[in-house]
Design an enzyme around this catalytic site. Structure first.
Site, PDB file in Angstrom:
ATOM      1  N   THR A 221       0.792  -1.303   0.032  1.00  0.00           N
ATOM      2  CA  THR A 221      -0.087  -0.030  -0.114  1.00  0.00           C
ATOM      3  C   THR A 221       0.839   1.382   0.046  1.00  0.00           C
ATOM      4  OG1 THR A 221      -0.267   0.114   2.181  1.00  0.00           O
ATOM      5  CG2 THR A 221      -1.857  -1.000   1.113  1.00  0.00           C
ATOM      6  N   TRP A 222       2.020   1.184  -0.174  1.00  0.00           N
ATOM      7  CA  TRP A 222       2.777   2.550  -0.214  1.00  0.00           C
ATOM      8  C   TRP A 222       2.127   3.410  -1.649  1.00  0.00           C
ATOM      9  CZ3 TRP A 222       5.983   4.441  -4.395  1.00  0.00           C
ATOM     10  CH2 TRP A 222       6.643   5.700  -3.995  1.00  0.00           C
TER      11      TRP A 222
ATOM     12  N   ASP B 214       0.251  -4.959   3.638  1.00  0.00           N
ATOM     13  CA  ASP B 214       1.339  -4.478   3.982  1.00  0.00           C
ATOM     14  C   ASP B 214       1.189  -2.904   4.081  1.00  0.00           C
ATOM     15  OD1 ASP B 214       4.172  -4.480   5.039  1.00  0.00           O
ATOM     16  OD2 ASP B 214       4.330  -2.996   3.021  1.00  0.00           O
TER      17      ASP B 214
ATOM     18  N   TYR C 128       3.772   5.567   5.272  1.00  0.00           N
ATOM     19  CA  TYR C 128       2.892   5.709   3.972  1.00  0.00           C
ATOM     20  C   TYR C 128       1.542   6.429   4.082  1.00  0.00           C
ATOM     21  CZ  TYR C 128       5.617   1.180   3.086  1.00  0.00           C
ATOM     22  OH  TYR C 128       6.400   0.435   2.652  1.00  0.00           O
TER      23      TYR C 128
ATOM     24  N   GLN D 296      11.587  -7.904   5.390  1.00  0.00           N
ATOM     25  CA  GLN D 296      11.028  -7.398   4.200  1.00  0.00           C
ATOM     26  C   GLN D 296      12.101  -6.731   3.292  1.00  0.00           C
ATOM     27  OE1 GLN D 296       7.685  -3.931   2.903  1.00  0.00           O
ATOM     28  NE2 GLN D 296       7.053  -5.479   4.460  1.00  0.00           N
TER      29      GLN D 296
ATOM     30  N   TYR E  18       9.485  -6.766  -1.414  1.00  0.00           N
ATOM     31  CA  TYR E  18       8.578  -5.465  -1.799  1.00  0.00           C
ATOM     32  C   TYR E  18       9.228  -5.041  -3.169  1.00  0.00           C
ATOM     33  CZ  TYR E  18      12.567  -2.321  -0.160  1.00  0.00           C
ATOM     34  OH  TYR E  18      13.794  -1.598   0.189  1.00  0.00           O
TER      35      TYR E  18
ATOM     36  N   LEU F 229       7.307  -5.875  -8.591  1.00  0.00           N
ATOM     37  CA  LEU F 229       7.152  -5.613 -10.126  1.00  0.00           C
ATOM     38  C   LEU F 229       8.228  -4.240 -10.637  1.00  0.00           C
ATOM     39  CD1 LEU F 229       3.154  -5.807 -10.125  1.00  0.00           C
ATOM     40  CD2 LEU F 229       5.061  -7.520 -11.127  1.00  0.00           C
TER      41      LEU F 229
ATOM     42  N   ARG G 103       7.990  -1.371  -9.729  1.00  0.00           N
ATOM     43  CA  ARG G 103       7.273  -0.347  -9.810  1.00  0.00           C
ATOM     44  C   ARG G 103       6.691  -0.187 -11.366  1.00  0.00           C
ATOM     45  NH1 ARG G 103       9.653   3.582  -5.417  1.00  0.00           N
ATOM     46  NH2 ARG G 103       8.857   2.163  -3.900  1.00  0.00           N
TER      47      ARG G 103
HETATM   48  P1  NAP Z   1       5.376  -2.459  -7.035  1.00  0.00           P
HETATM   49  O1  NAP Z   1       4.510  -3.313  -6.297  1.00  0.00           O
HETATM   50  O2  NAP Z   1       6.482  -3.344  -7.837  1.00  0.00           O
HETATM   51  O3  NAP Z   1       4.688  -1.861  -8.321  1.00  0.00           O
HETATM   52  C1  NAP Z   1       3.550  -1.013  -8.198  1.00  0.00           C
HETATM   53  C2  NAP Z   1       3.162  -0.534  -9.779  1.00  0.00           C
HETATM   54  O4  NAP Z   1       2.868  -1.650 -10.324  1.00  0.00           O
HETATM   55  C3  NAP Z   1       1.860   0.427  -9.542  1.00  0.00           C
HETATM   56  O5  NAP Z   1       2.226   1.385 -10.639  1.00  0.00           O
HETATM   57  C4  NAP Z   1       0.966  -0.497 -10.082  1.00  0.00           C
HETATM   58  O6  NAP Z   1      -0.019   0.293 -10.859  1.00  0.00           O
HETATM   59  C5  NAP Z   1       1.400  -1.617 -10.997  1.00  0.00           C
HETATM   60  N1  NAP Z   1       0.809  -2.886 -11.238  1.00  0.00           N
HETATM   61  C6  NAP Z   1       0.515  -3.515 -10.135  1.00  0.00           C
HETATM   62  N2  NAP Z   1      -0.341  -4.791 -10.744  1.00  0.00           N
HETATM   63  C7  NAP Z   1      -0.207  -4.517 -12.054  1.00  0.00           C
HETATM   64  C8  NAP Z   1      -0.680  -5.211 -13.116  1.00  0.00           C
HETATM   65  N3  NAP Z   1      -1.200  -6.499 -12.723  1.00  0.00           N
HETATM   66  N4  NAP Z   1      -0.711  -4.987 -14.099  1.00  0.00           N
HETATM   67  C9  NAP Z   1       0.101  -3.823 -14.521  1.00  0.00           C
HETATM   68  N5  NAP Z   1       0.719  -3.044 -13.591  1.00  0.00           N
HETATM   69  C10 NAP Z   1       0.415  -3.252 -12.369  1.00  0.00           C
HETATM   70  O7  NAP Z   1       5.871  -1.272  -6.107  1.00  0.00           O
HETATM   71  P2  NAP Z   1       5.841  -0.795  -4.743  1.00  0.00           P
HETATM   72  O8  NAP Z   1       4.627  -0.269  -4.594  1.00  0.00           O
HETATM   73  O9  NAP Z   1       6.920  -0.066  -4.756  1.00  0.00           O
HETATM   74  O10 NAP Z   1       6.006  -2.068  -3.863  1.00  0.00           O
HETATM   75  C11 NAP Z   1       5.086  -2.913  -3.450  1.00  0.00           C
HETATM   76  C12 NAP Z   1       4.797  -2.671  -2.013  1.00  0.00           C
HETATM   77  O11 NAP Z   1       6.028  -3.045  -1.209  1.00  0.00           O
HETATM   78  C13 NAP Z   1       4.705  -1.375  -1.600  1.00  0.00           C
HETATM   79  O12 NAP Z   1       3.054  -0.897  -2.018  1.00  0.00           O
HETATM   80  C14 NAP Z   1       4.920  -1.412   0.103  1.00  0.00           C
HETATM   81  O13 NAP Z   1       3.855  -2.152   0.724  1.00  0.00           O
HETATM   82  C15 NAP Z   1       6.274  -2.218   0.083  1.00  0.00           C
HETATM   83  N6  NAP Z   1       7.476  -1.510  -0.043  1.00  0.00           N
HETATM   84  C16 NAP Z   1       8.049  -1.686   1.030  1.00  0.00           C
HETATM   85  C17 NAP Z   1       9.388  -0.962   1.200  1.00  0.00           C
HETATM   86  C18 NAP Z   1      10.131  -0.954   2.479  1.00  0.00           C
HETATM   87  O14 NAP Z   1      11.161  -0.269   2.735  1.00  0.00           O
HETATM   88  N7  NAP Z   1       9.725  -2.055   3.567  1.00  0.00           N
HETATM   89  C19 NAP Z   1       9.816   0.092   0.126  1.00  0.00           C
HETATM   90  C20 NAP Z   1       8.903   0.113  -0.934  1.00  0.00           C
HETATM   91  C21 NAP Z   1       7.808  -0.688  -1.086  1.00  0.00           C
HETATM   92  P3  NAP Z   1      -1.684   0.229 -10.422  1.00  0.00           P
HETATM   93  O15 NAP Z   1      -1.625   0.785  -8.930  1.00  0.00           O
HETATM   94  O16 NAP Z   1      -2.123   1.234 -11.303  1.00  0.00           O
HETATM   95  O17 NAP Z   1      -2.215  -1.056 -10.343  1.00  0.00           O
END
Ligand code: NAP
Length: 261
Positions: A20-21, A42, A47, A154, A182, A185, A187
């Site tokens: 949910t970031w 998460d 966030y 994580q 995390y 994808l 991003r």
């Molecule tokens: P991510 O999940 O790798 O990528 C998110 C992107 O992918 C968004 O633009 C989303 O678009 C797109 N997406 C998702 N599903 C898709 C699909 N089926 N087809 C096409 N595009 C798709 O990036 P993230 O948000 O950085 O990482 C995920 C989570 O990890 C975060 O939300 C957070 O909870 C956690 N995180 C933790 C840390 C840490 O330090 N612990 C750091 C970064 C992230 P849409 O929203 O338009 O679907």
């Protein structure tokens, strides 16, 4: 949805959870994910999405596994306790399933921070302790400072960023620590395709009949102790992501992706 054991807790969590970031999707995409078994959500105090998660899980608290994080700026004892209490309020619950140290903070003794985490466990405010962005040495230090078991780490992990394969994932596997991948994808699937040599992801997607996103997420969960938490603001994307679980890439397909980096 396939489930794996969280650490050695006996509690099972889904292979695909919900990040949910930067989440702005409202209640529907999260509720869609929960209904498809992606019951691990998460979030983090940093966030600004704990309120949105709280709204989405209203009336279904018992069906979800909530993971949130305390920021490194709150690692002093009393600040950990009040950060947890504030997260509980925003999430509208009286316990957190997993409370994670968001990043290491060398400026505050880990003993002080872990004593507060232990107190939260004793008080029934958190069930399990996790860390995030910790190296092997940092996990060991934190583990030595708590009477509880650290159940998860994580870390950033995707086909575009495999740094943790060297030591963090093997260490966690051998020590009964779940890895929560995390940014699985990178991003955006385009960022993964840009890193892999031409056509590998497309070829594997065609061979499996899955989408490139599903291949990328399923790949993250190949090791038995790794789950992935993609973020999506759209219910359609969330459905696609949930279908990344329940099947396996073949050794040949894994080999093709390994060669492509
Ligand atoms: P991510 O999940 O790798 O990528 C998110 C992107 O992918 C968004 O633009 C989303 O678009 C797109 N997406 C998702 N599903 C898709 C699909 N089926 N087809 C096409 N595009 C798709 O990036 P993230 O948000 O950085 O990482 C995920 C989570 O990890 C975060 O939300 C957070 O909870 C956690 N995180 C933790 C840390 C840490 O330090 N612990 C750091 C970064 C992230 P849409 O929203 O338009 O679907």
């Amino acid at each position: 949805m396939e489930y794996v054991e969280l650490g050695k807790t006996g509690v099972r969590i889904p292979e695909i959870g919900l990040g949910t970031w930067g989440y702005t999707g409202g209640v529907e995409p999260l509720q869609t994910g929960i209904s498809l078994g992606a019951s691990l959500i998460d979030t983090a105090e940093a966030y600004g999405t704990e309120g949105a998660v709280g709204e989405a899980i209203l009336h279904m608290r018992d069906r979800v596994f909530i993971a949130t994080k305390v920021s490194p700026s709150h690692f002093k004892h009393d600040e950990v306790i009040s950060a947890a209490e504030n997260s509980l309020k925003r999430l509208g619950t009286d316990y957190l399933d997993l409370y994670q140290l968001h990043w290491p903070n060398p400026a505050i003794p880990i003993e002080e921070t872990m004593a507060a985490m232990d107190q939260l466990v004793s008080d029934g405010k958190i069930r399990f302790i996790g860390v995030s962005n910790f190296s092997v040495a940092q996990i060991e230090e934190a583990q030595a400072a708590t009477e509880n078991k650290i159940v998860s780490n994580q870390v950033r992990y995707s086909l575009a960023d495999r740094a943790v394969e060297k030591d963090v994932i093997p260490y966690c596997r051998d020590s009964g620590v779940t890895v929560i991948a995390y940014t699985p994808l990178a991003r955006g699937i385009g960022n993964i395709k840009a890193k892999l040599s031409h056509g590998a992801l497309e070829t594997v997607a065609q061979a499996t009949g899955k989408t490139e996103v599903q291949v990328a997420l399923n790949w993250c969960t190949t090791e038995a102790n790794v789950v992935a938490i993609p973020k999506s603001d759209s219910s359609d994307h969330t459905r696609e992501n949930c279908d990344a679980s329940g099947w396996r890439l073949s050794p040949e397909q894994l080999g093709l992706l390994a060669e492509a980096r």
